[in-house]
Scaffold this active site. Structure first.
Site, short mmCIF file in Angstrom:
data_model
loop_
_atom_site.label_atom_id
_atom_site.label_comp_id
_atom_site.label_asym_id
_atom_site.label_seq_id
_atom_site.Cartn_x
_atom_site.Cartn_y
_atom_site.Cartn_z
N CYS A 74 -0.22 -0.60 8.40
CA CYS A 74 -0.32 -1.63 7.36
C CYS A 74 1.04 -1.88 6.74
O CYS A 74 1.87 -0.98 6.67
CB CYS A 74 -1.27 -1.20 6.25
SG CYS A 74 -2.92 -0.73 6.81
N ASP A 75 1.24 -3.09 6.27
CA ASP A 75 2.43 -3.39 5.48
C ASP A 75 2.17 -4.63 4.63
O ASP A 75 1.31 -5.45 4.98
CB ASP A 75 3.65 -3.61 6.36
CG ASP A 75 4.94 -3.34 5.57
OD1 ASP A 75 5.35 -2.18 5.52
OD2 ASP A 75 5.50 -4.29 4.99
#
Length: 199
Positions: A74-75
């Site tokens: 995730c980012d």
């Protein structure tokens, strides 16, 4: 049934998965995120695509070590309407200047999630939210920093929407899950398809 590994030590992402009843392990991705981010930004990658690329990088790297598991990377990125990226503040004074810039404006937050299996992406989703910051007085900014600094130094934009950061905004368009760093509902759909969760 595959195991889900979150390629992150993010407390907010772990809390979201746990609260939603998603069994998972969390491990550091072990990537040089700063240099990768700098390189992609130098190439002119959009904030949305930057979030997606960094999420994929994290998932891919850890997935090579755990090829039979589903690895979730995730980012999130935050940017003004003109595409200018907003970064984490290194000091209280930088955070103060950022809050002054954010005052009375809007910005977009992009949260990306990528799942890899055997080192290959098998699912991805990027969701965006638009956040409208109300006009902020100097007195409010001082009181906010007194209450929230240095904890918000680790947060892009300098706010925790689940806490005092909610007071910054006049209006928000988009999912709170996205703002917290994970497009949760599309992820849950995919995990049901993969039998990680019951359908």
């Amino acid at each position: 049934m595959s195991r889900l590994i979150l390629a992150s030590q993010s407390a907010s992402r772990r809390a979201m998965l746990s609260a939603a009843g998603v069994p998972h392990d969390a491990m550091a991705a072990g990537v040089d995120e700063d240099s990768m981010k700098a390189g992609l930004r130098a190439e002119g990658v959009t904030p949305r695509n930057l979030a997606d690329a960094l999420a994929e990088l994290k998932a891919t790297k850890l997935s090579r070590r755990y090829p039979t598991d589903l690895v979730l990377g995730c980012d999130s990125t935050v940017a003004f309407d003109d595409g200018t990226m907003i970064d984490k503040a290194d000091s209280r004074e930088i955070q103060r200047d950022l809050l002054r810039r954010l005052s009375g404006t809007r910005h977009r937050l992009h949260s990306a999630a990528v799942i890899c299996e055997g080192g290959v992406p098998v699912w991805r989703h990027v969701d965006s939210a638009t956040l409208h910051v109300r006009p902020l007085s100097e007195a409010f900014i001082d009181a906010y920093l007194d209450a929230e600094w240095p904890a918000i130094g680790a947060c892009v934009g300098g706010y925790r929407i689940e806490g005092h950061g909610a007071q910054l905004f006049a209006r928000i368009e988009g999912s709170q899950f996205t703002i917290l760093g994970l497009p949760l509902l599309p992820l849950l759909d995919y995990l049901r398809v993969r039998s990680v969760l019951p359908s």
